[in-house]
Write a protein that holds these residues in place. Sequence first.
Motif, PDB file in Angstrom:
ATOM      1  N   PHE A 197       0.834  -1.207   0.000  1.00 15.18           N
ATOM      2  CA  PHE A 197       0.000   0.000   0.000  1.00 15.18           C
ATOM      3  C   PHE A 197       0.867   1.255   0.000  1.00 15.18           C
ATOM      4  CE2 PHE A 197      -2.376   3.349   2.190  1.00 15.18           C
ATOM      5  CZ  PHE A 197      -3.535   3.388   1.431  1.00 15.18           C
ATOM      6  N   LEU A 198       1.912   1.263   0.826  1.00 14.44           N
ATOM      7  CA  LEU A 198       2.810   2.421   0.875  1.00 14.44           C
ATOM      8  C   LEU A 198       3.524   2.608  -0.451  1.00 14.44           C
ATOM      9  CD1 LEU A 198       4.339   1.942   4.442  1.00 14.44           C
ATOM     10  CD2 LEU A 198       2.557   3.550   3.740  1.00 14.44           C
ATOM     11  N   ALA A 199       3.897   1.494  -1.101  1.00 13.32           N
ATOM     12  CA  ALA A 199       4.560   1.603  -2.406  1.00 13.32           C
ATOM     13  C   ALA A 199       3.612   2.186  -3.440  1.00 13.32           C
ATOM     14  CB  ALA A 199       5.058   0.221  -2.847  1.00 13.32           C
ATOM     15  N   ALA A 200       2.342   1.753  -3.416  1.00 14.12           N
ATOM     16  CA  ALA A 200       1.360   2.285  -4.370  1.00 14.12           C
ATOM     17  C   ALA A 200       1.093   3.761  -4.122  1.00 14.12           C
ATOM     18  CB  ALA A 200       0.055   1.481  -4.275  1.00 14.12           C
ATOM     19  N   SER A 201       1.068   4.173  -2.855  1.00 18.25           N
ATOM     20  CA  SER A 201       0.808   5.586  -2.553  1.00 18.25           C
ATOM     21  C   SER A 201       1.936   6.479  -3.029  1.00 18.25           C
ATOM     22  CB  SER A 201       0.608   5.763  -1.036  1.00 18.25           C
ATOM     23  OG  SER A 201       1.812   5.510  -0.340  1.00 18.25           O
ATOM     24  N   ALA A 202       3.168   5.934  -3.074  1.00 17.43           N
ATOM     25  CA  ALA A 202       4.312   6.736  -3.507  1.00 17.43           C
ATOM     26  C   ALA A 202       4.572   6.640  -5.000  1.00 17.43           C
ATOM     27  CB  ALA A 202       5.573   6.273  -2.750  1.00 17.43           C
ATOM     28  N   SER A 203       3.759   5.827  -5.706  1.00 19.94           N
ATOM     29  CA  SER A 203       4.036   5.570  -7.118  1.00 19.94           C
ATOM     30  C   SER A 203       3.611   6.704  -8.039  1.00 19.94           C
ATOM     31  CB  SER A 203       3.336   4.280  -7.558  1.00 19.94           C
ATOM     32  OG  SER A 203       1.927   4.421  -7.460  1.00 19.94           O
ATOM     33  N   SER A 204       2.689   7.563  -7.581  1.00 19.44           N
ATOM     34  CA  SER A 204       2.242   8.652  -8.445  1.00 19.44           C
ATOM     35  C   SER A 204       1.766   9.828  -7.606  1.00 19.44           C
ATOM     36  CB  SER A 204       1.105   8.187  -9.362  1.00 19.44           C
ATOM     37  OG  SER A 204      -0.065   7.943  -8.622  1.00 19.44           O
ATOM     38  N   LYS A 205       1.791  11.001  -8.213  1.00 19.19           N
ATOM     39  CA  LYS A 205       1.346  12.216  -7.527  1.00 19.19           C
ATOM     40  C   LYS A 205      -0.148  12.152  -7.212  1.00 19.19           C
ATOM     41  CE  LYS A 205       1.155  17.245  -8.011  1.00 19.19           C
ATOM     42  NZ  LYS A 205       1.474  18.395  -8.895  1.00 19.19           N
ATOM     43  N   SER A 206      -0.945  11.573  -8.134  1.00 18.91           N
ATOM     44  CA  SER A 206      -2.388  11.492  -7.909  1.00 18.91           C
ATOM     45  C   SER A 206      -2.713  10.577  -6.735  1.00 18.91           C
ATOM     46  CB  SER A 206      -3.100  10.987  -9.170  1.00 18.91           C
ATOM     47  OG  SER A 206      -2.661   9.691  -9.507  1.00 18.91           O
ATOM     48  N   ASN A 207      -1.959   9.471  -6.591  1.00 24.03           N
ATOM     49  CA  ASN A 207      -2.192   8.569  -5.460  1.00 24.03           C
ATOM     50  C   ASN A 207      -1.849   9.250  -4.142  1.00 24.03           C
ATOM     51  OD1 ASN A 207      -3.065   6.599  -7.142  1.00 24.03           O
ATOM     52  ND2 ASN A 207      -1.387   5.175  -6.777  1.00 24.03           N
ATOM     53  N   ARG A 208      -0.724   9.977  -4.130  1.00 27.47           N
ATOM     54  CA  ARG A 208      -0.340  10.682  -2.902  1.00 27.47           C
ATOM     55  C   ARG A 208      -1.391  11.713  -2.517  1.00 27.47           C
ATOM     56  NH1 ARG A 208       4.746  10.452  -5.479  1.00 27.47           N
ATOM     57  NH2 ARG A 208       4.541  12.610  -6.198  1.00 27.47           N
ATOM     58  N   GLN A 209      -1.884  12.459  -3.509  1.00 22.92           N
ATOM     59  CA  GLN A 209      -2.896  13.479  -3.225  1.00 22.92           C
ATOM     60  C   GLN A 209      -4.190  12.843  -2.734  1.00 22.92           C
ATOM     61  OE1 GLN A 209      -2.540  16.927  -3.337  1.00 22.92           O
ATOM     62  NE2 GLN A 209      -4.491  16.748  -2.257  1.00 22.92           N
ATOM     63  N   PHE A 210      -4.593  11.726  -3.369  1.00 22.88           N
ATOM     64  CA  PHE A 210      -5.816  11.041  -2.956  1.00 22.88           C
ATOM     65  C   PHE A 210      -5.707  10.554  -1.513  1.00 22.88           C
ATOM     66  CE2 PHE A 210      -8.555   7.309  -2.596  1.00 22.88           C
ATOM     67  CZ  PHE A 210      -9.756   7.825  -3.048  1.00 22.88           C
ATOM     68  N   LEU A 211      -4.529  10.006  -1.155  1.00 19.41           N
ATOM     69  CA  LEU A 211      -4.337   9.504   0.205  1.00 19.41           C
ATOM     70  C   LEU A 211      -4.375  10.648   1.211  1.00 19.41           C
ATOM     71  CD1 LEU A 211      -3.779   7.092   2.012  1.00 19.41           C
ATOM     72  CD2 LEU A 211      -1.329   7.419   1.616  1.00 19.41           C
ATOM     73  N   GLU A 212      -3.776  11.792   0.872  1.00 21.59           N
ATOM     74  CA  GLU A 212      -3.805  12.948   1.773  1.00 21.59           C
ATOM     75  C   GLU A 212      -5.242  13.441   1.962  1.00 21.59           C
ATOM     76  OE1 GLU A 212      -1.489  14.308   3.681  1.00 21.59           O
ATOM     77  OE2 GLU A 212      -0.240  12.626   3.038  1.00 21.59           O
ATOM     78  N   ASP A 213      -6.028  13.422   0.875  1.00 17.41           N
ATOM     79  CA  ASP A 213      -7.430  13.843   0.981  1.00 17.41           C
ATOM     80  C   ASP A 213      -8.212  12.923   1.916  1.00 17.41           C
ATOM     81  OD1 ASP A 213      -6.903  15.863  -0.780  1.00 17.41           O
ATOM     82  OD2 ASP A 213      -7.736  14.844  -2.530  1.00 17.41           O
ATOM     83  N   MET A 214      -7.969  11.614   1.809  1.00 14.88           N
ATOM     84  CA  MET A 214      -8.653  10.654   2.669  1.00 14.88           C
ATOM     85  C   MET A 214      -8.252  10.842   4.140  1.00 14.88           C
ATOM     86  SD  MET A 214     -10.796   8.827   0.965  1.00 14.88           S
ATOM     87  CE  MET A 214     -11.133  10.420   0.208  1.00 14.88           C
ATOM     88  N   LYS A 215      -6.972  11.098   4.379  1.00 17.78           N
ATOM     89  CA  LYS A 215      -6.513  11.314   5.749  1.00 17.78           C
ATOM     90  C   LYS A 215      -7.125  12.596   6.331  1.00 17.78           C
ATOM     91  CE  LYS A 215      -2.128   8.787   5.529  1.00 17.78           C
ATOM     92  NZ  LYS A 215      -0.656   8.877   5.630  1.00 17.78           N
ATOM     93  N   ALA A 216      -7.185  13.639   5.510  1.00 15.93           N
ATOM     94  CA  ALA A 216      -7.764  14.897   5.975  1.00 15.93           C
ATOM     95  C   ALA A 216      -9.248  14.725   6.302  1.00 15.93           C
ATOM     96  CB  ALA A 216      -7.579  15.984   4.902  1.00 15.93           C
ATOM     97  N   PHE A 217      -9.951  13.961   5.473  1.00 13.23           N
ATOM     98  CA  PHE A 217     -11.370  13.701   5.736  1.00 13.23           C
ATOM     99  C   PHE A 217     -11.543  12.933   7.047  1.00 13.23           C
ATOM    100  CE2 PHE A 217     -15.000  10.795   5.416  1.00 13.23           C
ATOM    101  CZ  PHE A 217     -16.024  11.708   5.265  1.00 13.23           C
ATOM    102  N   ASN A 218     -10.687  11.946   7.289  1.00 11.30           N
ATOM    103  CA  ASN A 218     -10.774  11.166   8.530  1.00 11.30           C
ATOM    104  C   ASN A 218     -10.535  12.039   9.756  1.00 11.30           C
ATOM    105  OD1 ASN A 218     -11.435   8.799   7.313  1.00 11.30           O
ATOM    106  ND2 ASN A 218      -9.721   7.623   8.105  1.00 11.30           N
TER     107      ASN A 218
END
Length: 241
Positions: free
Chosen positions: A21-42
């Motif tokens: 999961f961490l590798a996938a989150s670091a694989s692209s800018k869109s994935n990193r941004q999506f993960l940050e959005d999910m964390k902010a929502f939580n």
Amino acid sequence: MDDLEFRRRAYADPDDKSPEFLAASASSKSNRQFLEDMKAFNRKLSFALEEPVPHALPDKLMLSHLLRQPDREQSRWRYLAVAASVAFALGFATRFVTFSPQAVAEPPAVGEVAVTHVLREMPFTHYIDEEVTLETVNAKLRPYGTRLQDLSGMGKVYYANHCMFAGGPAAHLVVQGEHDRVHVFLVPMERALQLQERFSKDNLHGEVLPMSYNRLVVVSDRNEDVSRVAERVKASLEKAI
């Protein structure tokens, strides 16, 4: 891990610490941004759930309820007096007031409804591939009085389901266009909408075609020839009727 699986896991647990999961989150800018959005929502959700109930609120609610309980006999006569006053006022006022048709709220524009729906669901429908079969598509189309003989004329179908469109059900398909995915809505003809043959908003545009029982609404990116897709889909549906 593909993008769809990454987003599913991010929805479920944005704090997932597994290596893949961490590798996938670091694989692209869109994935990193999506993960940050999910964390902010939580974080916002956790903060809202932890907000304490004011200490005096239960007492205030109880007092408010008691204050709204007047004597029954007084209430009965008060309601009769108010009703009589309202009836008199309405009867008097309508002698001089002419109601204009413009005062009635206008129905929503079909393009506005379609674009809003596509933008809201795009984080999901842009990546999903349900490997839709002909039987699945026809099951979704059956309530709208149409069907397909085969999928060859329609092309690749990624998604087929029902949705709410301007206060009522509609069929929603996502198909492959020449350059990008295309959203296809089959909306019953009697649905109250401001009609438009063509519409555009942001980076999307669309077209509306009348059919026997429904309106065909097609939406995609501005680079996509929605007219060609709309005619292709309409021909495929009408051929099977």
